[in-house]
Design a protein around this motif. Structure first.
Motif, PDB file in Angstrom:
ATOM      1  N   LEU A   1       0.815  -1.215   0.000  1.00  0.00           N
ATOM      2  CA  LEU A   1       0.000   0.000   0.000  1.00  0.00           C
ATOM      3  C   LEU A   1       0.848   1.266   0.000  1.00  0.00           C
ATOM      4  CD1 LEU A   1      -2.755  -1.145   2.517  1.00  0.00           C
ATOM      5  CD2 LEU A   1      -3.048  -0.743   0.056  1.00  0.00           C
ATOM      6  N   SER A   2       2.037   1.211   0.595  1.00  0.00           N
ATOM      7  CA  SER A   2       2.914   2.389   0.593  1.00  0.00           C
ATOM      8  C   SER A   2       3.337   2.743  -0.820  1.00  0.00           C
ATOM      9  CB  SER A   2       4.152   2.128   1.459  1.00  0.00           C
ATOM     10  OG  SER A   2       3.793   1.977   2.806  1.00  0.00           O
ATOM     11  N   TYR A   3       3.681   1.729  -1.605  1.00  0.00           N
ATOM     12  CA  TYR A   3       4.065   1.978  -3.006  1.00  0.00           C
ATOM     13  C   TYR A   3       2.892   2.584  -3.772  1.00  0.00           C
ATOM     14  CZ  TYR A   3       5.302   1.180  -7.878  1.00  0.00           C
ATOM     15  OH  TYR A   3       5.540   1.363  -9.212  1.00  0.00           O
ATOM     16  N   ILE A   4       1.704   1.993  -3.580  1.00  0.00           N
ATOM     17  CA  ILE A   4       0.530   2.470  -4.320  1.00  0.00           C
ATOM     18  C   ILE A   4       0.201   3.909  -3.940  1.00  0.00           C
ATOM     19  CG2 ILE A   4      -1.933   2.086  -4.737  1.00  0.00           C
ATOM     20  CD1 ILE A   4      -1.363  -0.927  -4.202  1.00  0.00           C
ATOM     21  N   SER A   5       0.350   4.238  -2.674  1.00  0.00           N
ATOM     22  CA  SER A   5       0.089   5.607  -2.215  1.00  0.00           C
ATOM     23  C   SER A   5       1.025   6.602  -2.900  1.00  0.00           C
ATOM     24  CB  SER A   5       0.244   5.683  -0.699  1.00  0.00           C
ATOM     25  OG  SER A   5       0.008   6.995  -0.238  1.00  0.00           O
ATOM     26  N   LYS A   6       2.298   6.235  -3.025  1.00  0.00           N
ATOM     27  CA  LYS A   6       3.249   7.106  -3.722  1.00  0.00           C
ATOM     28  C   LYS A   6       2.920   7.174  -5.216  1.00  0.00           C
ATOM     29  CE  LYS A   6       7.084   6.249  -0.528  1.00  0.00           C
ATOM     30  NZ  LYS A   6       8.425   5.616  -0.376  1.00  0.00           N
ATOM     31  N   TRP A   7       2.531   6.053  -5.781  1.00  0.00           N
ATOM     32  CA  TRP A   7       2.166   5.994  -7.206  1.00  0.00           C
ATOM     33  C   TRP A   7       0.994   6.935  -7.510  1.00  0.00           C
ATOM     34  CZ3 TRP A   7      -2.227   4.388  -9.923  1.00  0.00           C
ATOM     35  CH2 TRP A   7      -2.045   4.077 -11.268  1.00  0.00           C
TER      36      TRP A   7
ATOM     37  N   GLU B   1      -5.858   5.626   0.636  1.00  0.00           N
ATOM     38  CA  GLU B   1      -5.362   6.363   1.790  1.00  0.00           C
ATOM     39  C   GLU B   1      -5.945   5.807   3.088  1.00  0.00           C
ATOM     40  OE1 GLU B   1      -2.892   8.775   1.764  1.00  0.00           O
ATOM     41  OE2 GLU B   1      -2.774   7.868  -0.227  1.00  0.00           O
ATOM     42  N   GLN B   2      -7.234   5.447   3.042  1.00  0.00           N
ATOM     43  CA  GLN B   2      -7.881   4.870   4.217  1.00  0.00           C
ATOM     44  C   GLN B   2      -7.281   3.492   4.532  1.00  0.00           C
ATOM     45  OE1 GLN B   2     -12.139   4.518   3.834  1.00  0.00           O
ATOM     46  NE2 GLN B   2     -12.437   3.969   5.985  1.00  0.00           N
ATOM     47  N   MET B   3      -7.041   2.699   3.496  1.00  0.00           N
ATOM     48  CA  MET B   3      -6.454   1.366   3.695  1.00  0.00           C
ATOM     49  C   MET B   3      -5.056   1.461   4.294  1.00  0.00           C
ATOM     50  SD  MET B   3      -7.709  -0.472   0.156  1.00  0.00           S
ATOM     51  CE  MET B   3      -7.004  -2.085   0.495  1.00  0.00           C
ATOM     52  N   LYS B   4      -4.292   2.447   3.833  1.00  0.00           N
ATOM     53  CA  LYS B   4      -2.939   2.630   4.359  1.00  0.00           C
ATOM     54  C   LYS B   4      -2.973   2.935   5.861  1.00  0.00           C
ATOM     55  CE  LYS B   4       1.283   5.306   3.652  1.00  0.00           C
ATOM     56  NZ  LYS B   4       1.865   6.520   3.053  1.00  0.00           N
ATOM     57  N   GLN B   5      -3.957   3.742   6.278  1.00  0.00           N
ATOM     58  CA  GLN B   5      -4.093   4.089   7.703  1.00  0.00           C
ATOM     59  C   GLN B   5      -4.543   2.890   8.524  1.00  0.00           C
ATOM     60  OE1 GLN B   5      -6.790   7.409   7.874  1.00  0.00           O
ATOM     61  NE2 GLN B   5      -5.405   8.805   6.795  1.00  0.00           N
ATOM     62  N   LEU B   6      -5.415   2.061   7.926  1.00  0.00           N
ATOM     63  CA  LEU B   6      -5.992   0.937   8.659  1.00  0.00           C
ATOM     64  C   LEU B   6      -5.073  -0.274   8.722  1.00  0.00           C
ATOM     65  CD1 LEU B   6      -9.627   1.000   7.197  1.00  0.00           C
ATOM     66  CD2 LEU B   6      -8.904   1.809   9.462  1.00  0.00           C
ATOM     67  N   SER B   7      -4.106  -0.336   7.805  1.00  0.00           N
ATOM     68  CA  SER B   7      -3.308  -1.564   7.656  1.00  0.00           C
ATOM     69  C   SER B   7      -2.529  -1.929   8.910  1.00  0.00           C
ATOM     70  CB  SER B   7      -2.353  -1.426   6.462  1.00  0.00           C
ATOM     71  OG  SER B   7      -1.474  -0.329   6.659  1.00  0.00           O
TER      72      SER B   7
END
Length: 467
Positions: free
Chosen positions: A365-371, A389-395
């Motif tokens: 998810l970190s890569y996808i967020s930067k992408w 963004e929500q998934m990154k926070q929840l992960s």
């Protein structure tokens, strides 16, 4: 393209061969091939006409064969040029030297035969070839045909430039007027000795562009368009030029359908990637044939700005292409999706959803967020962006796995969703909602037994809650 397979007729048996590469050199084309036992064969052509197939253990140094593969234009067996030549005859005949010589004498003039014999010094002793060619000279001389004999002398001079008899004879006074003609490269030699003129201009072409143009005109007039195209490609590799490129394209478009033309242009691009009109033509064909990965690569490589028509073709390709194979270079698409959000946000959202789903198969998810950064800058309201963004926070929050599972489900990432709901079920064994989700997802994943088990567990939990 599929690899070619041909056969050589050797007496009563046929040998299957697999062509590897082709050299286009002077008036010959030579195809190197291997059989199933890794024996090497060479198929010789004069202009476009097959001569003989010969087996070779190695290439003799300084032979015509070595020069052809060292100085000629090389093409792989998958190249349309090679396929065109190999389509002329099958099976190809394996011939002894006597059989070959007999064929040449029946099919070609003595001058052509003398020249063709020089192709085979990797297989036949040079002394024998010299004597056979010299025989033609003496025949002409006995008949009083001085100029015809002098033409043979020039074949021998090119073949054995240090031979004392050749050097002495070619300078005899009786040939003085012919010597001047050859020295000055007189125009009439095109008619009187085209073999020599073609060869001489071939070696002068690098220093004299006018000579190269004259040679190309000659080849096209002879309908030897592969030779002309190879020569033009060779010029373009050394010195890029729009006129040369346009002429090459004109030759190719006359003889090849667009699919084959694309293969030729791709080969040229590997040799000369800086040629701008070539880059643009490749983009055009990639968009035409809906080759998404190639389109992405060349756009990124050269920083192309697409016109309206190209954008439409590219967008339609993104919208309709299946990304599920995992072969598409989704990682390079973020800037183009961002641009699409400016004009067609609904279409961009659909494409973004497909791309992010594919990215999840290969990245965290970190890569996808930067992408997503270029897209966030254009459209922070995108539902896909908000979900990621929500998934990154929840992960990293063990208490929010059910929400994370639901978001994974939105991207059709069933395995990840199952993992999240299974974790949530373990944390709170009394909550029936994760169990219900697991039953639903397993059913969608085609795992009916697992789905039934969780469905029964869900019913039992409901009964227990209502008791």
């Amino acid at each position: 393209m599929e690899n070619l397979e041909c056969s050589i007729a050797d007496g009563k048996k046929n040998i299957t061969i697999h062509p590897q590469r082709m050299a286009v050199y002077l008036q010959s084309k030579i195809v190197e091939a291997v059989d199933n036992n890794r024996n090497v064969y060479y198929l010789f052509f004069f202009k476009n006409e097959f001569l003989a197939a010969l087996k070779a253990a190695s290439i003799r140094r300084r032979s015509y064969l070595e020069k052809a593969f060292k100085h000629g234009m090389m093409f792989p067996s998958t190249h349309p040029f090679c396929r065109t030549i190999l389509s002329s005859e099958t099976p190809f005949q394996k011939r002894s030297f006597n059989q070959l010589h007999g064929k040449l004498q029946k099919q070609y003039t003595p001058h052509q035969t003398a020249y063709i014999l020089t192709f085979f010094d990797a297989f036949i002793p040079k002394k024998k070839l010299f004597k056979d060619i010299q025989t033609y000279f003496y025949q002409y001389r006995r008949n009083g045909q001085l100029f015809a004999g002098y033409r043979i002398l020039w074949v021998l001079l090119d073949f054995t430039p240090n031979h004392s008899w050749v050097k002495q004879t070619v300078n005899d006074l009786e040939y003085a007027k012919f010597k001047t003609m050859y020295k000055e490269m007189a125009v009439e030699l095109w008619e009187k000795d085209p073999i020599h003129m073609e060869k001489a201009l071939y070696f002068k072409r690098k220093k004299n562009p006018e000579k190269a143009e004259a040679l190309i005109d000659f080849l096209i007039n002879e309908n030897r368009w592969i030779d002309a195209a190879a020569l033009l490609m060779n010029q373009l590799i050394r010195t890029s030029g729009i006129e040369k490129y346009n002429r090459l394209k004109q030759v190719l478009e006359t003889y090849y359908p667009k699919q084959d033309l694309l293969v030729v242009l791709e080969d040229l691009y590997q040799r000369s990637p800086s040629l701008e009109p070539l880059q643009k033509d490749l983009l055009h064909y990639y968009l035409t044939f809906q080759q998404l990965n190639h389109s992405i690569s060349i756009i990124n490589e050269h920083g192309f700005s697409l016109n309206e028509e190209q954008w439409t073709a590219f967008e339609n390709m993104l919208e309709t292409v299946s990304l599920d194979s995992g072969n598409t270079q989704v990682e390079k698409l973020n800037t183009y999706i961002a641009s699409l959000f400016k004009t067609q946000p609904d279409k961009a959202e659909i494409i973004l959803q497909k791309c992010v789903k594919q990215l999840m198969e290969r990245h965290d998810l970190s890569y996808i967020s930067k992408w997503l950064i270029p897209i966030k800058e254009i459209s922070s309201r995108s539902l896909v962006v908000k979900r990621i963004e929500q998934m990154k926070q929840l992960s990293d929050d063990p208490d929010k796995q059910q929400q994370l599972g639901e978001l994974y489900y939105q991207f059709d990432m069933l395995d990840q969703a199952i993992e999240c709901f299974s974790w949530e079920m373990e944390l709170d064994k009394s909550d029936p909602l994760p169990v219900r989700w697991l039953s639903k997802i397993y059913l969608e994943a085609g795992k009916e037994e697992e789905s039934k088990a969780y469905q029964q567990l869900f019913r039992n939990m409901q009964k227990k809650a209502n008791a």
